[in-house]
Design a protein around this motif. Structure first.
Motif, PDB file in Angstrom:
ATOM      1  N   GLY A 154       4.467 -10.809   2.553  1.00 33.22           N
ATOM      2  CA  GLY A 154       4.453 -10.915   4.002  1.00 33.22           C
ATOM      3  C   GLY A 154       5.818 -10.824   4.633  1.00 33.22           C
ATOM      4  N   GLY A 155       5.822 -11.038   5.922  1.00 29.99           N
ATOM      5  CA  GLY A 155       7.043 -10.957   6.700  1.00 29.99           C
ATOM      6  C   GLY A 155       7.749 -12.297   6.766  1.00 29.99           C
ATOM      7  N   MET A 156       8.866 -12.300   7.478  1.00 31.45           N
ATOM      8  CA  MET A 156       9.684 -13.510   7.587  1.00 31.45           C
ATOM      9  C   MET A 156       8.960 -14.626   8.345  1.00 31.45           C
ATOM     10  N   ASP A 157       7.966 -14.263   9.164  1.00 29.90           N
ATOM     11  CA  ASP A 157       7.227 -15.277   9.917  1.00 29.90           C
ATOM     12  C   ASP A 157       6.132 -15.941   9.087  1.00 29.90           C
ATOM     13  N   GLY A 158       5.990 -15.530   7.827  1.00 31.63           N
ATOM     14  CA  GLY A 158       4.989 -16.115   6.942  1.00 31.63           C
ATOM     15  C   GLY A 158       3.629 -15.443   6.998  1.00 31.63           C
ATOM     16  N   ALA A 159       3.465 -14.467   7.894  1.00 32.11           N
ATOM     17  CA  ALA A 159       2.186 -13.757   7.993  1.00 32.11           C
ATOM     18  C   ALA A 159       2.102 -12.700   6.895  1.00 32.11           C
ATOM     19  N   PHE A 160       0.924 -12.538   6.336  1.00 33.70           N
ATOM     20  CA  PHE A 160       0.731 -11.520   5.307  1.00 33.70           C
ATOM     21  C   PHE A 160       0.846 -10.123   5.905  1.00 33.70           C
ATOM     22  N   HIS A 161       1.308  -9.183   5.083  1.00 35.65           N
ATOM     23  CA  HIS A 161       1.313  -7.783   5.501  1.00 35.65           C
ATOM     24  C   HIS A 161      -0.126  -7.321   5.705  1.00 35.65           C
ATOM     25  N   ALA A 162      -0.284  -6.274   6.482  1.00 39.17           N
ATOM     26  CA  ALA A 162      -1.602  -5.690   6.705  1.00 39.17           C
ATOM     27  C   ALA A 162      -1.826  -4.560   5.708  1.00 39.17           C
ATOM     28  N   VAL A 163      -3.062  -4.112   5.615  1.00 40.85           N
ATOM     29  CA  VAL A 163      -3.426  -3.023   4.709  1.00 40.85           C
ATOM     30  C   VAL A 163      -4.062  -1.908   5.528  1.00 40.85           C
ATOM     31  N   GLY A 164      -3.651  -0.682   5.237  1.00 39.09           N
ATOM     32  CA  GLY A 164      -4.254   0.479   5.869  1.00 39.09           C
ATOM     33  C   GLY A 164      -5.084   1.241   4.863  1.00 39.09           C
ATOM     34  N   MET A 165      -6.138   1.861   5.321  1.00 42.18           N
ATOM     35  CA  MET A 165      -7.003   2.651   4.466  1.00 42.18           C
ATOM     36  C   MET A 165      -7.337   3.928   5.228  1.00 42.18           C
ATOM     37  N   GLU A 166      -6.983   5.082   4.640  1.00 49.53           N
ATOM     38  CA  GLU A 166      -7.247   6.348   5.323  1.00 49.53           C
ATOM     39  C   GLU A 166      -7.733   7.391   4.330  1.00 49.53           C
ATOM     40  N   PRO A 167      -8.723   8.174   4.741  1.00 49.40           N
ATOM     41  CA  PRO A 167      -9.202   9.240   3.849  1.00 49.40           C
ATOM     42  C   PRO A 167      -8.171  10.359   3.757  1.00 49.40           C
ATOM     43  N   LEU A 168      -8.073  10.967   2.597  1.00 47.98           N
ATOM     44  CA  LEU A 168      -7.207  12.131   2.398  1.00 47.98           C
ATOM     45  C   LEU A 168      -8.107  13.362   2.472  1.00 47.98           C
ATOM     46  N   PRO A 169      -8.020  14.104   3.566  1.00 50.42           N
ATOM     47  CA  PRO A 169      -8.944  15.220   3.807  1.00 50.42           C
ATOM     48  C   PRO A 169      -9.043  16.199   2.632  1.00 50.42           C
ATOM     49  N   GLY A 170     -10.278  16.559   2.321  1.00 51.73           N
ATOM     50  CA  GLY A 170     -10.535  17.563   1.300  1.00 51.73           C
ATOM     51  C   GLY A 170     -10.304  17.128  -0.129  1.00 51.73           C
ATOM     52  N   THR A 171     -10.048  15.826  -0.355  1.00 48.36           N
ATOM     53  CA  THR A 171      -9.742  15.372  -1.713  1.00 48.36           C
ATOM     54  C   THR A 171     -10.788  14.421  -2.286  1.00 48.36           C
ATOM     55  N   GLY A 172     -11.606  13.823  -1.413  1.00 51.26           N
ATOM     56  CA  GLY A 172     -12.519  12.788  -1.879  1.00 51.26           C
ATOM     57  C   GLY A 172     -11.789  11.501  -2.228  1.00 51.26           C
ATOM     58  N   MET A 173     -10.529  11.375  -1.798  1.00 51.74           N
ATOM     59  CA  MET A 173      -9.695  10.209  -2.111  1.00 51.74           C
ATOM     60  C   MET A 173      -9.417   9.419  -0.842  1.00 51.74           C
ATOM     61  N   ILE A 174      -9.069   8.142  -1.019  1.00 49.78           N
ATOM     62  CA  ILE A 174      -8.681   7.261   0.073  1.00 49.78           C
ATOM     63  C   ILE A 174      -7.327   6.666  -0.273  1.00 49.78           C
ATOM     64  N   ARG A 175      -6.404   6.713   0.678  1.00 46.66           N
ATOM     65  CA  ARG A 175      -5.081   6.094   0.478  1.00 46.66           C
ATOM     66  C   ARG A 175      -5.130   4.675   1.038  1.00 46.66           C
ATOM     67  N   ILE A 176      -4.730   3.708   0.222  1.00 42.45           N
ATOM     68  CA  ILE A 176      -4.590   2.319   0.631  1.00 42.45           C
ATOM     69  C   ILE A 176      -3.097   2.030   0.645  1.00 42.45           C
ATOM     70  N   SER A 177      -2.587   1.525   1.782  1.00 41.83           N
ATOM     71  CA  SER A 177      -1.151   1.313   1.902  1.00 41.83           C
ATOM     72  C   SER A 177      -0.837   0.042   2.681  1.00 41.83           C
ATOM     73  N   VAL A 178       0.358  -0.486   2.444  1.00 40.81           N
ATOM     74  CA  VAL A 178       0.850  -1.639   3.190  1.00 40.81           C
ATOM     75  C   VAL A 178       1.294  -1.151   4.561  1.00 40.81           C
ATOM     76  N   GLN A 179       0.920  -1.891   5.592  1.00 38.56           N
ATOM     77  CA  GLN A 179       1.248  -1.540   6.970  1.00 38.56           C
ATOM     78  C   GLN A 179       1.933  -2.714   7.653  1.00 38.56           C
ATOM     79  N   PRO A 180       2.823  -2.437   8.610  1.00 38.84           N
ATOM     80  CA  PRO A 180       3.386  -3.552   9.382  1.00 38.84           C
ATOM     81  C   PRO A 180       2.255  -4.293  10.089  1.00 38.84           C
ATOM     82  N   ARG A 181       2.300  -5.586  10.034  1.00 41.57           N
ATOM     83  CA  ARG A 181       1.249  -6.390  10.667  1.00 41.57           C
ATOM     84  C   ARG A 181       1.561  -6.540  12.151  1.00 41.57           C
ATOM     85  N   PRO A 182       0.558  -6.378  13.008  1.00 45.95           N
ATOM     86  CA  PRO A 182       0.794  -6.587  14.436  1.00 45.95           C
ATOM     87  C   PRO A 182       1.244  -8.020  14.700  1.00 45.95           C
TER      88      PRO A 182
END
Length: 74
Positions: A36-64
């Motif tokens: 997480g960040g310095m404020d103690g909040a956990f990082h967020a997770v992003g999930m996006e499809p990768l077009p034409g691959t049948g795959m999904i990318r899962i990534s760490v995202q800045p938390r709002p």
């Protein structure tokens, strides 16, 4: 209604199942700075499809800031 916690849990289970049901990580993967960040909040997770691959990318995202985090469908 699916909550962010439900989605985080589902993504973790999907990752573990894809790796045969378990995954070995070093203890350092769970340090506060890694989770997480310095404020103690956990990082967020992003999930996006990768077009034409049948795959999904899962990534760490800045938390709002604050409690505005939630599930956003793109």
């Amino acid at each position: 209604m699916t909550t962010p916690a439900d989605m985080s849990h589902a993504m973790l289970v999907a990752i573990l199942m894809h790796h045969g049901g378990s995954l070995d990580l070093p203890a350092g993967a769970f340090t506060p700075d890694a989770l997480g960040g310095m404020d103690g909040a956990f990082h967020a997770v992003g999930m996006e499809p990768l077009p034409g691959t049948g795959m999904i990318r899962i990534s760490v995202q800045p938390r709002p800031a604050g409690d505005d985090g939630g599930i956003t469908r793109l």
